[in-house]
Design an enzyme around this catalytic site. Sequence first.
Site, PDB file in Angstrom:
ATOM      1  N   HIS A 110     101.036  17.172  71.377  1.00 61.58           N
ATOM      2  CA  HIS A 110     102.455  17.074  71.763  1.00 61.58           C
ATOM      3  C   HIS A 110     102.669  15.973  72.806  1.00 61.58           C
ATOM      4  CE1 HIS A 110     104.577  20.290  69.721  1.00 61.58           C
ATOM      5  NE2 HIS A 110     103.642  21.173  70.027  1.00 61.58           N
ATOM      6  N   CYS A 158     104.144  26.321  65.363  1.00 60.91           N
ATOM      7  CA  CYS A 158     104.568  25.606  66.569  1.00 60.91           C
ATOM      8  C   CYS A 158     105.960  26.078  66.958  1.00 60.91           C
ATOM      9  CB  CYS A 158     104.576  24.103  66.275  1.00 60.91           C
ATOM     10  SG  CYS A 158     105.118  23.109  67.664  1.00 60.91           S
ATOM     11  N   HIS A 204      96.139  21.177  69.843  1.00 64.56           N
ATOM     12  CA  HIS A 204      97.531  21.226  69.374  1.00 64.56           C
ATOM     13  C   HIS A 204      98.484  20.818  70.513  1.00 64.56           C
ATOM     14  CE1 HIS A 204     100.940  23.281  67.085  1.00 64.56           C
ATOM     15  NE2 HIS A 204     101.452  23.088  68.293  1.00 64.56           N
ATOM     16  N   GLU A 205      98.282  21.381  71.712  1.00 61.18           N
ATOM     17  CA  GLU A 205      99.198  21.111  72.838  1.00 61.18           C
ATOM     18  C   GLU A 205      99.065  19.669  73.324  1.00 61.18           C
ATOM     19  OE1 GLU A 205     101.450  23.134  73.036  1.00 61.18           O
ATOM     20  OE2 GLU A 205     100.460  24.838  72.086  1.00 61.18           O
TER      21      GLU A 205
HETATM   22 ZN    ZN Z   1     103.395  22.986  69.108  1.00 59.08          ZN
END
Ligand code: ZN
Length: 207
Positions: free
Chosen positions: A195, A148, A191-192
């Site tokens: 966030h 990341c 993953h995004e």
């Molecule tokens: Zn990330």
Amino acid sequence: MKTSFIITAMSFLAALVLFSSCAHGPASPKVDKWSFSERMLIRKQADKPMRVLTIADREDSLFLRKSAADLSAEMVGSRQYRKLSERMIATVTSPEQDGVGIAGPQVGIPRRIVAVQRFDKENEPFEVYPQIRITALRGERSLGWEGCLSVPDMRGEVLRYNDIDISYISPKTLRDTSETIKGFTAVIFQHECDHLDGILYTDYLDD
Ligand code: ZN
């Protein structure tokens, strides 16, 4: 007597309202409008990649843990949106970052927006998805290595789904759109999107 009671009651109520609005700290950005600080950040040094927030900095770290706010279709149709999407792509593809995806909070914009490299499309373009949500996760999960941009010098294995549905506002039509994504690109979307809920992939690691 009665009047003074009403005045006392009213000032008590006013104090209560004032207290409760302060108790939550600075207000989160409005759904339908870019905030002043967002506009400034999008405009600042617009010819350069944006600064990427990392967990190495305490303030950045706290910011990365907040939930992102929604975007309206009107915001997606704005020049601020176009500039931000250009700059998010310029940031994730810059030689110093060289990533496959980036989310709004990572560049200091607390909104539901991500840029993802579409490995499932010809020429593997980077595309930006405003007001994104994952609406379905299907089948088995498999382990894959992740890193990341906000967690420097680290990698870890995370279980992710290979078959998902996403919904977002199409930047072209400004309409709600949905799509099925498979394979490694689906992993990047998960993953995004994490966030946007203040989740880092390191939260899934055992130690
Ligand atoms: Zn990330």
